[in-house]
Design a protein around this motif. Structure first.
Motif, PDB file in Angstrom:
ATOM      1  N   THR A   1      60.454 -26.337  31.725  1.00 42.09           N
ATOM      2  CA  THR A   1      61.664 -25.995  31.540  1.00 42.09           C
ATOM      3  C   THR A   1      62.685 -27.070  31.491  1.00 42.09           C
ATOM      4  O   THR A   1      63.391 -27.376  30.719  1.00 42.09           O
ATOM      5  N   VAL A   2      62.326 -27.869  32.305  1.00 46.02           N
ATOM      6  CA  VAL A   2      62.916 -29.220  32.487  1.00 46.02           C
ATOM      7  C   VAL A   2      62.855 -30.215  31.230  1.00 46.02           C
ATOM      8  O   VAL A   2      63.893 -30.734  30.693  1.00 46.02           O
ATOM      9  N   ASP A   3      61.635 -30.243  30.449  1.00 42.38           N
ATOM     10  CA  ASP A   3      61.324 -30.870  29.250  1.00 42.38           C
ATOM     11  C   ASP A   3      62.356 -30.019  28.190  1.00 42.38           C
ATOM     12  O   ASP A   3      62.710 -30.778  27.452  1.00 42.38           O
ATOM     13  N   TRP A   4      62.242 -28.959  28.128  1.00 40.03           N
ATOM     14  CA  TRP A   4      62.825 -28.253  27.011  1.00 40.03           C
ATOM     15  C   TRP A   4      64.755 -28.414  27.238  1.00 40.03           C
ATOM     16  O   TRP A   4      65.383 -28.725  26.292  1.00 40.03           O
ATOM     17  N   VAL A   5      64.943 -28.468  28.495  1.00 41.95           N
ATOM     18  CA  VAL A   5      66.387 -28.949  28.941  1.00 41.95           C
ATOM     19  C   VAL A   5      66.747 -30.294  28.394  1.00 41.95           C
ATOM     20  O   VAL A   5      67.795 -30.561  27.666  1.00 41.95           O
ATOM     21  N   VAL A   6      65.966 -31.165  28.605  1.00 40.29           N
ATOM     22  CA  VAL A   6      66.114 -32.746  28.074  1.00 40.29           C
ATOM     23  C   VAL A   6      66.001 -32.840  26.705  1.00 40.29           C
ATOM     24  O   VAL A   6      66.910 -33.547  26.148  1.00 40.29           O
ATOM     25  N   LEU A   7      65.111 -32.149  25.799  1.00 37.31           N
ATOM     26  CA  LEU A   7      65.025 -32.112  24.679  1.00 37.31           C
ATOM     27  C   LEU A   7      66.201 -31.545  23.812  1.00 37.31           C
ATOM     28  O   LEU A   7      66.976 -31.993  22.845  1.00 37.31           O
ATOM     29  N   THR A   8      66.778 -30.429  24.399  1.00 41.26           N
ATOM     30  CA  THR A   8      67.993 -29.667  24.130  1.00 41.26           C
ATOM     31  C   THR A   8      69.093 -30.773  24.076  1.00 41.26           C
ATOM     32  O   THR A   8      69.970 -30.702  23.280  1.00 41.26           O
ATOM     33  N   ALA A   9      69.238 -31.563  25.361  1.00 37.35           N
ATOM     34  CA  ALA A   9      70.392 -32.218  25.515  1.00 37.35           C
ATOM     35  C   ALA A   9      70.517 -33.539  24.412  1.00 37.35           C
ATOM     36  O   ALA A   9      71.526 -33.788  24.079  1.00 37.35           O
ATOM     37  N   ALA A  10      69.180 -34.002  24.301  1.00 33.92           N
ATOM     38  CA  ALA A  10      69.140 -34.945  23.367  1.00 33.92           C
ATOM     39  C   ALA A  10      69.726 -34.595  21.986  1.00 33.92           C
ATOM     40  O   ALA A  10      70.178 -35.555  21.232  1.00 33.92           O
ATOM     41  N   ILE A  11      68.891 -33.529  21.450  1.00 35.20           N
ATOM     42  CA  ILE A  11      69.345 -33.041  20.072  1.00 35.20           C
ATOM     43  C   ILE A  11      70.959 -32.731  20.075  1.00 35.20           C
ATOM     44  O   ILE A  11      71.604 -33.123  19.332  1.00 35.20           O
ATOM     45  N   VAL A  12      71.351 -31.899  21.041  1.00 32.52           N
ATOM     46  CA  VAL A  12      73.054 -32.000  21.178  1.00 32.52           C
ATOM     47  C   VAL A  12      73.610 -33.071  21.221  1.00 32.52           C
ATOM     48  O   VAL A  12      74.675 -33.464  20.364  1.00 32.52           O
ATOM     49  N   GLY A  13      73.022 -34.195  21.882  1.00 30.64           N
ATOM     50  CA  GLY A  13      73.722 -35.735  21.968  1.00 30.64           C
ATOM     51  C   GLY A  13      73.637 -36.349  20.516  1.00 30.64           C
ATOM     52  O   GLY A  13      74.690 -36.901  19.793  1.00 30.64           O
ATOM     53  N   LEU A  14      72.610 -36.139  19.949  1.00 29.26           N
ATOM     54  CA  LEU A  14      72.439 -37.067  18.556  1.00 29.26           C
ATOM     55  C   LEU A  14      73.238 -36.133  17.479  1.00 29.26           C
ATOM     56  O   LEU A  14      73.958 -36.818  16.670  1.00 29.26           O
ATOM     57  N   ALA A  15      73.289 -34.801  17.719  1.00 30.25           N
ATOM     58  CA  ALA A  15      73.956 -34.053  16.589  1.00 30.25           C
ATOM     59  C   ALA A  15      75.611 -34.471  16.928  1.00 30.25           C
ATOM     60  O   ALA A  15      76.431 -34.588  15.889  1.00 30.25           O
ATOM     61  N   SER A  16      76.124 -34.649  18.065  1.00 30.95           N
ATOM     62  CA  SER A  16      77.503 -35.005  18.222  1.00 30.95           C
ATOM     63  C   SER A  16      77.857 -36.292  17.735  1.00 30.95           C
ATOM     64  O   SER A  16      78.754 -36.693  17.240  1.00 30.95           O
ATOM     65  N   VAL A  17      76.898 -37.324  17.896  1.00 33.64           N
ATOM     66  CA  VAL A  17      76.959 -38.696  17.409  1.00 33.64           C
ATOM     67  C   VAL A  17      77.058 -38.643  15.818  1.00 33.64           C
ATOM     68  O   VAL A  17      77.733 -39.264  15.257  1.00 33.64           O
ATOM     69  N   ALA A  18      76.017 -37.901  15.124  1.00 35.42           N
ATOM     70  CA  ALA A  18      76.184 -37.628  13.690  1.00 35.42           C
ATOM     71  C   ALA A  18      77.445 -37.079  13.096  1.00 35.42           C
ATOM     72  O   ALA A  18      78.034 -37.474  12.209  1.00 35.42           O
ATOM     73  N   TYR A  19      77.945 -36.020  13.846  1.00 28.59           N
ATOM     74  CA  TYR A  19      79.145 -35.181  13.391  1.00 28.59           C
ATOM     75  C   TYR A  19      80.242 -36.227  13.575  1.00 28.59           C
ATOM     76  O   TYR A  19      81.231 -36.335  12.777  1.00 28.59           O
ATOM     77  N   VAL A  20      80.525 -37.152  14.558  1.00 25.81           N
ATOM     78  CA  VAL A  20      81.553 -38.307  14.709  1.00 25.81           C
ATOM     79  C   VAL A  20      81.589 -39.137  13.741  1.00 25.81           C
ATOM     80  O   VAL A  20      82.523 -39.498  13.065  1.00 25.81           O
ATOM     81  N   THR A  21      80.443 -39.617  13.259  1.00 25.90           N
ATOM     82  CA  THR A  21      80.191 -40.540  12.365  1.00 25.90           C
ATOM     83  C   THR A  21      80.388 -40.172  10.894  1.00 25.90           C
ATOM     84  O   THR A  21      81.345 -40.858  10.194  1.00 25.90           O
ATOM     85  N   ILE A  22      80.003 -38.899  10.642  1.00 21.96           N
ATOM     86  CA  ILE A  22      80.423 -38.266   9.537  1.00 21.96           C
ATOM     87  C   ILE A  22      81.877 -38.239   9.098  1.00 21.96           C
ATOM     88  O   ILE A  22      82.418 -38.399   8.234  1.00 21.96           O
ATOM     89  N   GLU A  23      82.238 -37.592  10.544  1.00 21.32           N
ATOM     90  CA  GLU A  23      83.795 -37.347  10.308  1.00 21.32           C
ATOM     91  C   GLU A  23      84.621 -38.555  10.089  1.00 21.32           C
ATOM     92  O   GLU A  23      85.505 -38.599   9.325  1.00 21.32           O
TER      93      GLU A  23
END
Length: 59
Positions: free
Chosen positions: A17-39
C-alpha cells in the motif's frame, strides 16, 4: 501476542500500500509539473502569435 506479531511480520499488505501511494504521488507530481510547463509555454506562444497577427498591416 506472539502469534499476532508473527502474523503482522509476515503480512506485507501495508508495504505494498505504501508503495502504491508513493508511486501515485510521484505520478501526480510529474503530471502537475508537466501541466504547468505546457500551460506556460502555450501562453507565451499564444501571445507571440497574437502579436504577429496584430502587427500586420492591411494594404
Amino acid at each position: 501476542m506472539k502469534r499476532l506479531l508473527k502474523q503482522f511480520y509476515i503480512s506485507d499488505d501495508g508495504a505494498v500500500t505504501v508503495d502504491w501511494v508513493v508511486l501515485t504521488a510521484a505520478i501526480v507530481g510529474l503530471a502537475s509539473v508537466a501541466y504547468v510547463t505546457i500551460e506556460s509555454n502555450t501562453n507565451t506562444l499564444s501571445s507571440a502569435i497574437g502579436g504577429a497577427i496584430g502587427g500586420q498591416n492591411d494594404f
